[in-house]
Design a protein around this motif. Sequence first.
Motif, PDB file in Angstrom:
ATOM      1  N   UNK A 393       0.849  -1.186   0.000  1.00 33.24           N
ATOM      2  CA  UNK A 393       0.000   0.000   0.000  1.00 33.24           C
ATOM      3  C   UNK A 393       0.886   1.237   0.000  1.00 33.24           C
ATOM      4  N   UNK A 394       0.291   2.364  -0.421  1.00 28.97           N
ATOM      5  CA  UNK A 394       1.086   3.573  -0.494  1.00 28.97           C
ATOM      6  C   UNK A 394       0.328   4.724  -1.105  1.00 28.97           C
ATOM      7  N   UNK A 395       1.057   5.791  -1.363  1.00 31.54           N
ATOM      8  CA  UNK A 395       0.471   6.995  -1.937  1.00 31.54           C
ATOM      9  C   UNK A 395       1.513   7.687  -2.799  1.00 31.54           C
ATOM     10  N   UNK A 396       1.034   8.519  -3.725  1.00 37.08           N
ATOM     11  CA  UNK A 396       1.961   9.381  -4.444  1.00 37.08           C
ATOM     12  C   UNK A 396       1.241  10.641  -4.903  1.00 37.08           C
ATOM     13  N   UNK A 397       2.010  11.718  -4.994  1.00 39.06           N
ATOM     14  CA  UNK A 397       1.498  13.017  -5.430  1.00 39.06           C
ATOM     15  C   UNK A 397       2.449  13.585  -6.472  1.00 39.06           C
ATOM     16  N   UNK A 398       1.872  14.074  -7.577  1.00 33.81           N
ATOM     17  CA  UNK A 398       2.672  14.601  -8.681  1.00 33.81           C
ATOM     18  C   UNK A 398       2.190  16.003  -9.039  1.00 33.81           C
ATOM     19  N   UNK A 399       3.131  16.925  -9.103  1.00 39.46           N
ATOM     20  CA  UNK A 399       2.832  18.285  -9.553  1.00 39.46           C
ATOM     21  C   UNK A 399       3.372  18.439 -10.970  1.00 39.46           C
ATOM     22  N   UNK A 426      -1.088  21.164 -13.093  1.00 40.41           N
ATOM     23  CA  UNK A 426      -2.009  20.155 -12.564  1.00 40.41           C
ATOM     24  C   UNK A 426      -1.382  19.455 -11.374  1.00 40.41           C
ATOM     25  N   UNK A 427      -2.250  18.882 -10.549  1.00 41.29           N
ATOM     26  CA  UNK A 427      -1.842  18.177  -9.339  1.00 41.29           C
ATOM     27  C   UNK A 427      -2.540  16.824  -9.342  1.00 41.29           C
ATOM     28  N   UNK A 428      -1.752  15.735  -9.367  1.00 41.29           N
ATOM     29  CA  UNK A 428      -2.292  14.376  -9.463  1.00 41.29           C
ATOM     30  C   UNK A 428      -1.925  13.600  -8.201  1.00 41.29           C
ATOM     31  N   UNK A 429      -2.914  12.923  -7.604  1.00 41.99           N
ATOM     32  CA  UNK A 429      -2.698  12.197  -6.363  1.00 41.99           C
ATOM     33  C   UNK A 429      -3.311  10.800  -6.454  1.00 41.99           C
ATOM     34  N   UNK A 450      -7.155   1.347  -6.374  1.00 42.85           N
ATOM     35  CA  UNK A 450      -6.438   2.614  -6.465  1.00 42.85           C
ATOM     36  C   UNK A 450      -7.462   3.738  -6.540  1.00 42.85           C
ATOM     37  N   UNK A 451      -7.285   4.745  -5.715  1.00 48.27           N
ATOM     38  CA  UNK A 451      -8.144   5.933  -5.759  1.00 48.27           C
ATOM     39  C   UNK A 451      -7.291   7.095  -6.234  1.00 48.27           C
ATOM     40  N   UNK A 452      -7.620   7.612  -7.425  1.00 48.64           N
ATOM     41  CA  UNK A 452      -6.817   8.680  -8.015  1.00 48.64           C
ATOM     42  C   UNK A 452      -7.642   9.953  -8.139  1.00 48.64           C
ATOM     43  N   UNK A 453      -6.984  11.080  -7.970  1.00 47.98           N
ATOM     44  CA  UNK A 453      -7.617  12.381  -8.159  1.00 47.98           C
ATOM     45  C   UNK A 453      -6.723  13.251  -9.029  1.00 47.98           C
ATOM     46  N   UNK A 454      -7.344  14.189  -9.739  1.00 48.48           N
ATOM     47  CA  UNK A 454      -6.591  15.074 -10.626  1.00 48.48           C
ATOM     48  C   UNK A 454      -7.217  16.467 -10.554  1.00 48.48           C
ATOM     49  N   UNK A 455      -6.381  17.451 -10.262  1.00 48.15           N
ATOM     50  CA  UNK A 455      -6.845  18.836 -10.151  1.00 48.15           C
ATOM     51  C   UNK A 455      -6.148  19.673 -11.219  1.00 48.15           C
ATOM     52  N   UNK A 456      -6.923  20.198 -12.136  1.00 48.47           N
ATOM     53  CA  UNK A 456      -6.397  21.132 -13.125  1.00 48.47           C
ATOM     54  C   UNK A 456      -6.341  22.504 -12.461  1.00 48.47           C
ATOM     55  N   UNK A 457      -5.133  23.008 -12.298  1.00 46.90           N
ATOM     56  CA  UNK A 457      -4.920  24.231 -11.531  1.00 46.90           C
ATOM     57  C   UNK A 457      -5.035  25.466 -12.417  1.00 46.90           C
ATOM     58  N   UNK A 458      -5.073  26.611 -11.762  1.00 47.22           N
ATOM     59  CA  UNK A 458      -5.269  27.871 -12.459  1.00 47.22           C
ATOM     60  C   UNK A 458      -4.142  28.216 -13.407  1.00 47.22           C
ATOM     61  N   UNK A 459      -4.491  28.883 -14.518  1.00 45.63           N
ATOM     62  CA  UNK A 459      -3.524  29.348 -15.503  1.00 45.63           C
ATOM     63  C   UNK A 459      -3.853  30.786 -15.856  1.00 45.63           C
ATOM     64  N   UNK A 460      -2.967  31.424 -16.608  1.00 50.05           N
ATOM     65  CA  UNK A 460      -3.145  32.859 -16.875  1.00 50.05           C
ATOM     66  C   UNK A 460      -4.459  33.148 -17.592  1.00 50.05           C
ATOM     67  N   UNK A 461      -4.741  32.374 -18.646  1.00 48.54           N
ATOM     68  CA  UNK A 461      -5.953  32.617 -19.432  1.00 48.54           C
ATOM     69  C   UNK A 461      -6.538  31.301 -19.908  1.00 48.54           C
TER      70      UNK A 461
END
Length: 792
Positions: A393-399, A426-429, A450-461
Amino acid sequence: MKEKNKLLCLCLLLFNFHIQAQEKYTLSGTISEETSNETLIGVNILIPELNTGTITNEYGFYSITLPKGNYKIILSYLGYTSKSETVSLTDNINKNFNLTENLESLDEVIITENIEKLSIKKPQMSVNALTSNTIKQIPVVLGEADVIKAITLLPGVTNAGEGASGFNVRGGAADQNLILLDEATIYNSSHLFGFFSVFNPDAIKDLKLYKGGIPARYGGRVSSVLDIYQKEGNSKKFHANGGVGFVSSRLLLEGPLKKEQGSFLLGGRSSYAHLFLPLFKIDDFKAYFYDLNTKLSYKLNNKNNIYLSGYFGRDVFNISKSFENTYGNSLVNFRWNHLFSNKLFSNLSLIYSDYYYGLNLKFVQFKWDSGIQNVNVKYDLKHYLSDSFKLQYGLNSIYHIFNPGDIRPSTATSGINPYKLTNKYAFENALYIDAEQKLSDKLRLSYGLRFSTFHRLGQDELNKYENDQAVIFNDAIQIYEKADPIGVDTFKRSDVIATFSNLEPRLSLAYELNENSSIKTSYNRLSQYLHLLSNTSSPTPLDIWTPSGKYVKPQLLDQVAIGYFKTIKDNTYSIEIESFYKKVKNRIDYIDGANLIANNAIEQVILNGRARAYGLELLIKKNEGKFKGWLAYTLSKSEQQTPGRTPNELGIANGKWYSTPYDKTHDLSITGSYDLNTNWSLNANFAFKTGQPITYPNGQYVYNGINIPSYSDRNANRLPTYHRLDFSANYTPKPEKKKGWQSYWVFGVYNAYNRKNAASISFGQNPETGVNEATRLAIFGIIPAVSYNFKF
């Protein structure tokens, strides 16, 4: 009185159970190579008395819990002499073992019947492993041993043809493969546009390709996982090996930092064919690559080890007066192994990966830079609860940071205005748990989530569109068109534009029919949040990665597989038959005429579709004797569909299923090696593949005096059938020499009967006749090669 007797009996039973539980002890330790102290991955540890066993993990660690007693321990590993030792288990024991390389057969399996029986039982399926020595024996173009070319000889694996980068697994796209080097992501696996791979075979310790039944610890891609680990380096004495060939050379150095406690590894490769071009009066063209593999390993104590590994590679393609192209991968990974107990192993990884693409167009005086970067934190634990139940078992986070393009003038007088495409973030966990359980002597199960999440983060435009549709359908002329933005949203980096989450179950099961055969089945769901923007049949260095977001959905795969596995004559022969079916949601597709280069509104040319693939794979191997090799055959179909979003829309290709660019109905590979004597060994491989799908013109019409072709349905035609035969011969001048300078020669012939396989067929107008004609491009004819390889 009767109630008291029942209570007494119950207490005695519980006490007896407690005593028996206390009588179990754990045997654990590390297994290494005798002469170098290199830890060994996947060593089989068998306990014949209990008909059970285990294998070492990615860091050579093993752990097994057994009842108190005396046991015969049998160790077996690819290319090494089996070892047997008796252990008296009266307490928890930490015991390390060393295995000696079998110098008579460096590349194949030396296994007893009981050891092979253990692998027949394991629920793991759809996995192929190759050793570094096996890869080096396969004949390849220009004599340079190649990891990617080697795996395309396995069932279910192919590529787009000669000179094509990447590889395709079970009808999937090249960007759907997760490629890991020491746990770090590799975004482009090829040198020189696909002629070579980025992996130095001298630096590789272990290679596994997962095509299905993928464990929950892996995620982020929906087709396959290619997991490669580098060697740690020799911690006992200095050692070097390398090779010199027609177009490239390589050198690897390894040795102790502190004897039997720390080690280093340093490997480099470079091509140099461009240096000889002036001899043929070619002065304005250069194409070459170089790469560097590094690793430091150090044992702090019996419970802690640290590793620092790295890779840096670059390709340079230069036409002096026109342009210069530079691209490549780089990565750094720090890992810390910690042993909490003899049953609990952990690994913490801090990883940085980068892919860079640079283009300098000299004739218009501007530079282009693009790429993708990520920072990844992983923490994995493996818990050996008993000999019949293990947890991981484990976890990982990617920016992630995506740079789609930065255009700027190369000189002060170029007149080019700087232009920056909008960076994306983006931030993937993920959290995961894997279990392997022995349900009975015949039935074993591997399952995980596996439980995965993905956050599309803010950008200029970010453009806004009416009804959130960046692509519209023109009913009048029945085609898709770009939608005009109705405004622009601006964001802070901490804002979240879109969020996705997915549960990804995994299940594999093995049922032993008898001691030599078993049936296995698997199911897995995977999610992919990154997409490679490419409308070519294979990836190019210029292709851009983009994250899922408001207009691009993540890809979701469901795959099932079933297989039959059998060994014959004490594993002299083995047979594997697998059938698979998989479907992918939200596979991106491109509207006709889509422009993907320097497009700051990529959402205007892509649509979300779906894909499916199904097939049958056969692998027959001869594992022992003077002649060894395998036959791999795949019968498969790979299709894609992008239907209309409304009843009025036709969809891409009129909404019909059409063949993907990597669909190969038939794929046959035969690979063999024969030990002629102690000096000579002969190797050959033959490949036969259905031609890749392509779209041909099916007619033409005249408009304003110009012949304009009309085209058939998308990918409705095919290139001619591909086939090729390669030979090589290895010559060892002094096979009896085991110390000091040792060497051998490799003589090879690629495409022995000079087949002109079509890499592409293009159509153009003949200026004399005015008729559109086909032009066939073949990259390789017959190519001889010689290389000299050494070690000391």
